[in-house]
Design a protein around this motif. Structure first.
Motif, PDB file in Angstrom:
ATOM      1  N   ARG A   1       0.816  -1.226   0.000  1.00 28.71           N
ATOM      2  CA  ARG A   1       0.000   0.000   0.000  1.00 28.71           C
ATOM      3  C   ARG A   1       0.844   1.269   0.000  1.00 28.71           C
ATOM      4  N   ASN A   2       2.124   1.185   0.330  1.00 27.36           N
ATOM      5  CA  ASN A   2       2.983   2.366   0.447  1.00 27.36           C
ATOM      6  C   ASN A   2       4.334   2.149  -0.216  1.00 27.36           C
ATOM      7  N   THR A   3       4.346   1.688  -1.448  1.00 29.81           N
ATOM      8  CA  THR A   3       5.622   1.385  -2.114  1.00 29.81           C
ATOM      9  C   THR A   3       6.495   2.622  -2.278  1.00 29.81           C
ATOM     10  N   GLY A   4       5.896   3.785  -2.467  1.00 28.31           N
ATOM     11  CA  GLY A   4       6.673   5.001  -2.640  1.00 28.31           C
ATOM     12  C   GLY A   4       7.466   5.373  -1.407  1.00 28.31           C
ATOM     13  N   LEU A   5       7.059   4.898  -0.269  1.00 25.06           N
ATOM     14  CA  LEU A   5       7.731   5.202   0.986  1.00 25.06           C
ATOM     15  C   LEU A   5       9.119   4.567   1.063  1.00 25.06           C
ATOM     16  N   TYR A   6       9.328   3.501   0.319  1.00 28.46           N
ATOM     17  CA  TYR A   6      10.577   2.751   0.396  1.00 28.46           C
ATOM     18  C   TYR A   6      11.434   2.890  -0.857  1.00 28.46           C
ATOM     19  N   ARG A   7      11.026   3.752  -1.759  1.00 32.11           N
ATOM     20  CA  ARG A   7      11.831   3.982  -2.959  1.00 32.11           C
ATOM     21  C   ARG A   7      12.868   5.042  -2.690  1.00 32.11           C
ATOM     22  N   THR A   8      14.012   4.872  -3.316  1.00 29.58           N
ATOM     23  CA  THR A   8      15.064   5.884  -3.232  1.00 29.58           C
ATOM     24  C   THR A   8      15.105   6.650  -4.550  1.00 29.58           C
ATOM     25  N   ASP A   9      15.855   7.740  -4.596  1.00 25.30           N
ATOM     26  CA  ASP A   9      15.943   8.553  -5.807  1.00 25.30           C
ATOM     27  C   ASP A   9      16.581   7.805  -6.953  1.00 25.30           C
ATOM     28  N   ASP A  10      17.493   6.876  -6.656  1.00 26.40           N
ATOM     29  CA  ASP A  10      18.178   6.136  -7.717  1.00 26.40           C
ATOM     30  C   ASP A  10      17.471   4.827  -8.070  1.00 26.40           C
ATOM     31  N   ASP A  11      16.276   4.604  -7.532  1.00 21.18           N
ATOM     32  CA  ASP A  11      15.501   3.398  -7.811  1.00 21.18           C
ATOM     33  C   ASP A  11      14.754   3.586  -9.126  1.00 21.18           C
ATOM     34  N   SER A  12      14.948   2.690 -10.070  1.00 16.97           N
ATOM     35  CA  SER A  12      14.347   2.847 -11.402  1.00 16.97           C
ATOM     36  C   SER A  12      12.991   2.188 -11.534  1.00 16.97           C
ATOM     37  N   ARG A  13      12.448   1.597 -10.473  1.00 15.53           N
ATOM     38  CA  ARG A  13      11.138   0.930 -10.575  1.00 15.53           C
ATOM     39  C   ARG A  13      10.028   1.908 -10.733  1.00 15.53           C
TER      40      ARG A  13
END
Length: 138
Positions: free
Chosen positions: A126-138
């Motif tokens: 439900r909160n995938t954006g919370l665990y993405r970093t700036d260099d994450d290409s997903r």
């Protein structure tokens, strides 16, 4: 609550202790008299502890502060899905292991693993954006 008063593990310890007390009170005063078998009392503990582990980590870490800018409905939805998924996974794991003749400790550990993994997976989903970093290409 002041983050600087205690380190993250201190807040986790306090939260887990409070949830342990709350879940036992809930079991003794509400769920036990309602007919819940004692084998499943650990499910309330797993649910409470899952919420503490997830939300203390999100609250304490500054790079996850964006989570708290969401609406109240989003918080309610997250808690609802996490609680429901944890109840289902932990209760299912305990139900399956009851007939296997395993000891109580082993059953509860399997229930905790299933409940915690499912709770975190549901929160992450439900909160995938919370665990993405700036260099994450997903």
């Amino acid at each position: 609550m002041d983050k600087e008063r205690l380190p993250q593990w201190g807040w986790l310890l306090l939260g887990l202790f409070a949830m342990a007390l709350l879940s036992q009170v809930l079991n003794v005063l509400v769920l036990g008299p309602a007919g819940l078998p004692p084998e499943y009392f650990v499910v309330t503990l797993i649910v409470g502890m899952s919420l503490v582990v997830i939300y203390v980590s999100v609250w304490y870490e500054d790079d996850r502060a964006d989570y708290w800018d969401q609406s109240g409905a989003s918080y309610f939805g997250d808690v609802f899905f996490v609680v429901l998924a944890t109840i289902i996974a932990a209760a299912f794991a305990i139900a399956v292991t009851l007939e296997a003749g395993l000891g109580q400790l082993f059953r509860e550990l399997i229930g905790m693993i299933a409940g915690f993994a499912t709770a975190w997976g549901m929160f992450y989903w439900r909160n995938t954006g919370l665990y993405r970093t700036d260099d994450d290409s997903r």
